[in-house]
Design an enzyme around this catalytic site. Structure first.
Site, PDB file in Angstrom:
ATOM      1  N   LYS A  12       0.820  -1.209   0.000  1.00 50.26           N
ATOM      2  CA  LYS A  12       0.000   0.000   0.000  1.00 50.26           C
ATOM      3  C   LYS A  12       0.866   1.277   0.000  1.00 50.26           C
ATOM      4  O   LYS A  12       2.071   1.222   0.278  1.00 50.26           O
ATOM      5  CB  LYS A  12      -0.926  -0.033   1.230  1.00 50.26           C
ATOM      6  CG  LYS A  12      -1.966  -1.165   1.173  1.00 50.26           C
ATOM      7  CD  LYS A  12      -2.939  -1.076   2.360  1.00 50.26           C
ATOM      8  CE  LYS A  12      -3.980  -2.189   2.310  1.00 50.26           C
ATOM      9  NZ  LYS A  12      -4.951  -2.097   3.429  1.00 50.26           N
ATOM     10  N   TYR A  52     -12.351  -2.490  -3.918  1.00 53.34           N
ATOM     11  CA  TYR A  52     -12.802  -2.685  -2.535  1.00 53.34           C
ATOM     12  C   TYR A  52     -14.322  -2.678  -2.411  1.00 53.34           C
ATOM     13  O   TYR A  52     -14.852  -2.416  -1.326  1.00 53.34           O
ATOM     14  CB  TYR A  52     -12.205  -1.610  -1.624  1.00 53.34           C
ATOM     15  CG  TYR A  52     -10.866  -1.969  -0.984  1.00 53.34           C
ATOM     16  CD1 TYR A  52     -10.659  -3.204  -0.344  1.00 53.34           C
ATOM     17  CD2 TYR A  52      -9.812  -1.064  -0.984  1.00 53.34           C
ATOM     18  CE1 TYR A  52      -9.451  -3.508   0.265  1.00 53.34           C
ATOM     19  CE2 TYR A  52      -8.584  -1.379  -0.370  1.00 53.34           C
ATOM     20  CZ  TYR A  52      -8.421  -2.602   0.252  1.00 53.34           C
ATOM     21  OH  TYR A  52      -7.230  -2.908   0.859  1.00 53.34           O
ATOM     22  N   PHE A  60     -15.901   3.152   6.671  1.00 53.96           N
ATOM     23  CA  PHE A  60     -14.556   3.581   6.272  1.00 53.96           C
ATOM     24  C   PHE A  60     -14.302   3.455   4.768  1.00 53.96           C
ATOM     25  O   PHE A  60     -13.192   3.707   4.296  1.00 53.96           O
ATOM     26  CB  PHE A  60     -13.498   2.795   7.059  1.00 53.96           C
ATOM     27  CG  PHE A  60     -13.618   1.293   6.958  1.00 53.96           C
ATOM     28  CD1 PHE A  60     -13.098   0.599   5.878  1.00 53.96           C
ATOM     29  CD2 PHE A  60     -14.255   0.569   7.963  1.00 53.96           C
ATOM     30  CE1 PHE A  60     -13.198  -0.788   5.782  1.00 53.96           C
ATOM     31  CE2 PHE A  60     -14.356  -0.825   7.884  1.00 53.96           C
ATOM     32  CZ  PHE A  60     -13.830  -1.503   6.782  1.00 53.96           C
ATOM     33  N   THR A  94      -5.393  -6.978  10.820  1.00 52.47           N
ATOM     34  CA  THR A  94      -5.701  -5.724  10.105  1.00 52.47           C
ATOM     35  C   THR A  94      -5.148  -4.498  10.841  1.00 52.47           C
ATOM     36  O   THR A  94      -4.569  -3.604  10.222  1.00 52.47           O
ATOM     37  CB  THR A  94      -7.240  -5.586   9.962  1.00 52.47           C
ATOM     38  OG1 THR A  94      -7.746  -6.785   9.388  1.00 52.47           O
ATOM     39  CG2 THR A  94      -7.605  -4.403   9.096  1.00 52.47           C
ATOM     40  N   ARG A 105       2.577  -6.307   9.163  1.00 46.19           N
ATOM     41  CA  ARG A 105       1.851  -5.171   9.742  1.00 46.19           C
ATOM     42  C   ARG A 105       2.414  -4.766  11.105  1.00 46.19           C
ATOM     43  O   ARG A 105       2.402  -3.585  11.461  1.00 46.19           O
ATOM     44  CB  ARG A 105       0.364  -5.490   9.807  1.00 46.19           C
ATOM     45  CG  ARG A 105      -0.281  -5.369   8.421  1.00 46.19           C
ATOM     46  CD  ARG A 105      -1.644  -5.969   8.372  1.00 46.19           C
ATOM     47  NE  ARG A 105      -2.374  -5.593   7.165  1.00 46.19           N
ATOM     48  CZ  ARG A 105      -3.536  -6.140   6.808  1.00 46.19           C
ATOM     49  NH1 ARG A 105      -4.085  -7.083   7.544  1.00 46.19           N
ATOM     50  NH2 ARG A 105      -4.138  -5.752   5.709  1.00 46.19           N
ATOM     51  N   ASN A 115      -1.902   0.267   6.856  1.00 41.49           N
ATOM     52  CA  ASN A 115      -1.402  -1.003   7.385  1.00 41.49           C
ATOM     53  C   ASN A 115      -0.523  -1.769   6.388  1.00 41.49           C
ATOM     54  O   ASN A 115      -0.379  -2.981   6.474  1.00 41.49           O
ATOM     55  CB  ASN A 115      -2.556  -1.854   7.931  1.00 41.49           C
ATOM     56  CG  ASN A 115      -3.593  -2.188   6.880  1.00 41.49           C
ATOM     57  OD1 ASN A 115      -3.420  -1.853   5.711  1.00 41.49           O
ATOM     58  ND2 ASN A 115      -4.654  -2.855   7.277  1.00 41.49           N
ATOM     59  N   HIS A 118      -2.073  -5.401   1.586  1.00 41.02           N
ATOM     60  CA  HIS A 118      -3.368  -6.081   1.406  1.00 41.02           C
ATOM     61  C   HIS A 118      -3.062  -7.511   1.002  1.00 41.02           C
ATOM     62  O   HIS A 118      -2.082  -7.761   0.313  1.00 41.02           O
ATOM     63  CB  HIS A 118      -4.178  -5.410   0.284  1.00 41.02           C
ATOM     64  CG  HIS A 118      -5.259  -6.295  -0.260  1.00 41.02           C
ATOM     65  ND1 HIS A 118      -6.502  -6.367   0.318  1.00 41.02           N
ATOM     66  CD2 HIS A 118      -5.275  -7.189  -1.283  1.00 41.02           C
ATOM     67  CE1 HIS A 118      -7.239  -7.254  -0.344  1.00 41.02           C
ATOM     68  NE2 HIS A 118      -6.513  -7.764  -1.326  1.00 41.02           N
ATOM     69  N   GLU A 129      -9.105 -10.990  -7.670  1.00 40.27           N
ATOM     70  CA  GLU A 129      -8.208  -9.846  -7.478  1.00 40.27           C
ATOM     71  C   GLU A 129      -7.011  -9.908  -8.421  1.00 40.27           C
ATOM     72  O   GLU A 129      -6.558  -8.872  -8.921  1.00 40.27           O
ATOM     73  CB  GLU A 129      -7.741  -9.804  -6.020  1.00 40.27           C
ATOM     74  CG  GLU A 129      -8.880  -9.448  -5.067  1.00 40.27           C
ATOM     75  CD  GLU A 129      -8.490  -9.440  -3.598  1.00 40.27           C
ATOM     76  OE1 GLU A 129      -9.376  -9.170  -2.764  1.00 40.27           O
ATOM     77  OE2 GLU A 129      -7.308  -9.688  -3.275  1.00 40.27           O
TER      78      GLU A 129
END
Ligand code: ATP
Ligand code: MG
Length: 136
Positions: A12, A52, A60, A94, A105, A115, A118, A129
């Site tokens: 990320k 997502y 969120f 998470t 993480r 975090n 993914h 995905e």
């Protein structure tokens, strides 16, 4: 019996920005997850929203989509024995505050949103995905 699978990992924006890509790739390789394909991309908010969309009803969701499209990410196809579950274990919980020692993480995550990684949560989602980011 062997159970070789492929799963999708995303490094990320918070981790790409801090130049953690190579360190995270090394963790995958050490855990016998091979990198079959990878690319650095910068997705739009619309693409993040599509990716997502299972979270579209969550409070969120908007922040999540803004975040994933806020800077470059690295998308990776990982392959190995029980790759889906193994990657989830290597990633950790998470929320980095709840992640086990030596997970990605725990080592690198900043917060529940930043975090660092993914990972697909099932074989079925892994296929979807991977198809989302790679035409293979
Ligand atoms: P990912 O799908 O990114 O691998 P995950 O499967 O561990 O993470 P999900 O429940 O799928 O967690 O949530 C997707 C992402 O949404 C999380 O990685 C996190 O960044 C964000 N998120 C989840 N729960 C919250 C929350 N309560 N507040 C803010 N952001 C959250
Ligand atoms: Mg998830």
């Amino acid at each position: 019996m062997s159970n070789v699978e492929q799963t999708l990992s995303i490094i990320k924006p918070d981790a790409v920005e801090r130049n953690l890509t190579e360190e995270i790739k090394i963790i995958f390789k050490k855990n016998n997850l091979q990198i079959k394909n990878h690319k650095k991309i910068h997705i739009t908010k619309e693409e993040a929203a599509e990716f997502y969309k299972i979270h579209q009803s969550k409070p969120f969701y908007n922040d999540l989509c803004n975040y994933l499209s806020s800077g470059p990410i690295v998308v990776i196809i990982l392959e190995g024995e029980d790759a889906v579950l193994k990657n989830r274990k290597i990633m950790g919980a998470t929320d980095p505050n709840n992640a086990a020692e030596n997970t990605i993480r725990k080592l690198y995550g900043i917060s529940i949103d930043k975090n660092s990684v993914h990972g697909s949560d099932s074989l079925e989602n892994a296929k979807k995905e991977i198809g989302f980011f790679f035409n293979n």
